[in-house]
Enzyme design. Structure first.
Site, PDB file in Angstrom:
ATOM      1  N   TRP A 537      -9.608  24.439 -17.968  1.00 27.69           N
ATOM      2  CA  TRP A 537      -8.860  25.703 -18.132  1.00 27.69           C
ATOM      3  C   TRP A 537      -8.847  26.517 -16.830  1.00 27.69           C
ATOM      4  O   TRP A 537      -8.801  27.744 -16.852  1.00 27.69           O
ATOM      5  CB  TRP A 537      -9.427  26.544 -19.288  1.00 27.69           C
ATOM      6  N   HIS A 538      -8.862  25.826 -15.709  1.00 26.41           N
ATOM      7  CA  HIS A 538      -8.915  26.482 -14.400  1.00 26.41           C
ATOM      8  C   HIS A 538      -7.692  26.112 -13.554  1.00 26.41           C
ATOM      9  O   HIS A 538      -7.805  25.907 -12.348  1.00 26.41           O
ATOM     10  CB  HIS A 538     -10.187  26.073 -13.647  1.00 26.41           C
TER      11      HIS A 538
END
Length: 608
Positions: A537-538
């Site tokens: 999720w980066h």
């Protein structure tokens, strides 16, 4: 209150439109509204309002917001990729007001100062950004605070709950395998050690999302009548005047996920007299831009969109930290893990909320690390890895190779595991070399995206080798924790018969004994990683802030202005020209504060 689900018909024009109510977008809207009460600002958010939502307020419940049918996350589905065992990786991003800050794990993790310096962009060095890094936060840690903010809106604290047995056990285990405890691993410099960690959580256990701490107070204080927020509405394109290529507004539609008493898919336009700011995220911005005619002419031509600005960098160069989580049985009460709320849903959650249980203010993550290999370990990873290490890492001791975090509870869906108590160790590469892309395939916002994560596609498989090394490190740490009760069947590599690596026996005496791995074992580990690596999720980098040339493929300049058009900026992680070693939320906050400052100065206003 200036928050709408449908705008009044006479609401036709504002001074500034901010497309996207995520981390950076909420900050920009709030700071600019402060600077000039006479400046009309409209923020348009794809998803629902988050105010008072228990799954947002209570950090323990973060997983609930990522469920596909909740409408609180946007789910992008990557195409099947051969290097990932023909899997397509689903990537969830924040899909409500507050964006990622409303749905993430709330881990307080900051990058290294060298990360920003490596961007090599005027005005964006670590020294340039330090005031903005600090401006967002009030730090409640016990270490020296020179590098931390003291009066920002976001509270950084330990929260009301920690599981100390697991936390101390992980720190001790990392010490035993060569990584010392570092007092403040988030000071922008320290590296190659382990640390207790804080959270983006207030002392009384409330998530510190940007909507609750920046935006909502201004919408309710009777001092910001100039600030308007439209939720459950999807910006589909930017509107330009044909002659000057100036952004003059946006087109949007009611989000189909939130039906209203209006004609489905009916689009509406609203004008911006001064500026349009895109803040729809790394995976959201490229689609809007390409449907608007801004992007690679080859992509636009295939999609049937006329070219307004030739910018091949749009949607190019997607990267993510690539997470692999490893799960272990643990000798701790399940009630003291982050799986507590999901033991018997929804009854458990309802009871915790009714009791105002302090565990609700916990994210399950109490310790983290930034680590590097020894010289012997580098050599063991092969000549290509050695060449890469010597070029990019060896002479930069502040640069970590990987991060291992402790989750006291599963970094996975608890319903897919047998009843019991678990911990997870999550491993991600600090600076992945693999790149992906995201592009439109048609002019309609409902057309599927061409999205490839690109995980593990780099030359010489440096990312894969880094993960193999990370697997071995986290496994040695796990079996040195006193609470360790073995690996979970079916949740690890399929080692060949007779392998010495097949069993990770517990070590309780501080022994330096290490598991031996053969070349065949490494192959099995690599196969497991290919089948299980997923998003961290980066995501960042699809609209880079870099020079506008063939090599760099920049999309915006150091003032966040697009090359080739006017009146349009970006403010979110998509502008990052290079990765950062930590979780990206702190960088998103920093970009939001910096972007607000740039806009305020360009408008000739006084920054508060």
């Amino acid at each position: 209150m200036g928050l709408y689900m449908t705008l009044p018909e006479d609401f036709q024009e504002v001074d500034i439109i901010i497309a996207g109510g995520g981390t950076a977008g909420c900050i920009v809207a709030s700071r600019v509204a402060d600077a000039d009460p006479g400046l009309s600002i409209l923020l348009i958010e794809h998803g629902p309002d988050n105010q008072g939502n228990p799954a947002v307020i209570h950090p323990l419940l973060w997983r609930a917001n990522l469920l596909p049918r909740k409408g609180t996350a946007i789910h992008y589905m990557g195409k099947n990729e051969p290097q990932l065992a023909q899997r397509g990786i689903p990537v969830a991003t924040g899909g409500m007001l507050g964006g990622g800050s409303s749905v993430n794990l709330s881990i307080y993790a900051r990058p290294q100062s060298i990360d920003y310096d490596a961007w090599n962009v005027k005005g964006w060095s670590a020294d340039d950004l330090q005031p903005f890094i600090s401006k967002a936060e009030t730090y409640h840690g016990v270490v020296k605070k020179e590098r931390h903010g003291q009066d920002g809106p976001i509270q950084v604290s330990s929260g009301p709950y920690r599981q100390l047995e697991a936390e101390k056990g992980f720190v001790s285990a990392m010490n035993q395998i060569g990584y010392p405890e570092i007092e403040d691993l988030q000071d922008l410099h320290s590296n190659n050690g382990v640390s207790h960690c804080l959270k983006y959580v207030s002392a009384d256990g409330k998530r510190q999302d940007v909507a609750h701490v920046y935006l909502h107070p201004r919408l309710q204080d009777d001092k910001h009548g100039n600030l308007h927020v439209l939720v459950e509405s999807q910006v589909t394109k930017v509107l330009f005047d044909g002659e000057n290529k100036r952004a003059i507004g946006v087109e949007y539609r009611t989000n189909p996920a939130f039906p209203k008493d209006v004609t489905p898919n009916l689009t509406r336009s609203i004008k911006a007299k001064k500026l349009v700011v895109l803040s729809c995220g790394t995976l959201g911005n490229p689609g809007i831009l390409e449907r608007s005619g801004v992007g690679d002419p080859k992509v636009l031509g295939k999609a049937g969109v006329s070219v307004i600005a030739d910018l091949p960098g749009v949607g190019h160069g997607y990267q993510d930290h690539q997470l692999v989580s490893y799960h272990y049985k643990a000798n701790i009460p399940k009630e003291e893990t982050s799986d507590n709320a999901f033991m018997d849903p929804p009854a458990s959650i309802e009871k915790l909320v009714a009791d105002n249980d302090k565990i609700l203010g916990w994210n399950g993550v109490d310790a983290t690390s930034k680590i590097r290999p020894t010289e012997a370990e580098v050599n063991a990873l092969g000549d290509d890895f050695r060449t890469t290490w010597d070029r990019d890492y060896k002479n930069t001791p502040e640069k970590p190779l990987s991060t291992i975090i402790l989750s006291t509870g599963l970094l996975a869906n608890p319903s897919t595991f047998p009843q019991g108590s678990y911990i997870s160790l999550g491993v991600h590469n600090a600076y992945p070399y693999s790149r992906g892309h995201v592009h439109i395939t048609g002019s309609n916002p409902g057309d599927p995206l061409d999205f490839a994560t690109g995980y593990l596609t780099d030359d010489h498989e440096i990312d894969l080798k880094t993960h193999i090394w990370g697997y071995k490190k986290q496994r040695e740490a796990a079996r040195r924790m006193k609470i360790y009760q073995g690996e979970v069947e079916g949740q690890g590599p399929n080692f060949p018969p007779g392998s010495k690596a097949a069993i990770a026996a517990p070590i309780q005496d501080g022994s330096e004994d290490l598991i031996e791995y053969s070349a065949e074992d490494d192959t099995a580990i690599g196969d497991w990683i290919r089948r299980n690596v997923t998003t961290c999720w980066h995501g960042l980098g699809t609209c880079k802030m870099a020079p506008h040339d063939e090599e760099n493929m920049g999309v915006v300049d150091e003032k966040l202005n697009f090359y080739g058009v006017k009146g349009l900026k970006i403010a979110d992680l998509s502008i990052a020209p290079g990765n950062v070693s930590s979780g990206t939320h702190n960088t998103a906050l920093t970009i939001g504060e910096k972007a607000a400052s740039i806009i305020i100065q360009e408008l000739g206003l006084v920054e508060l």
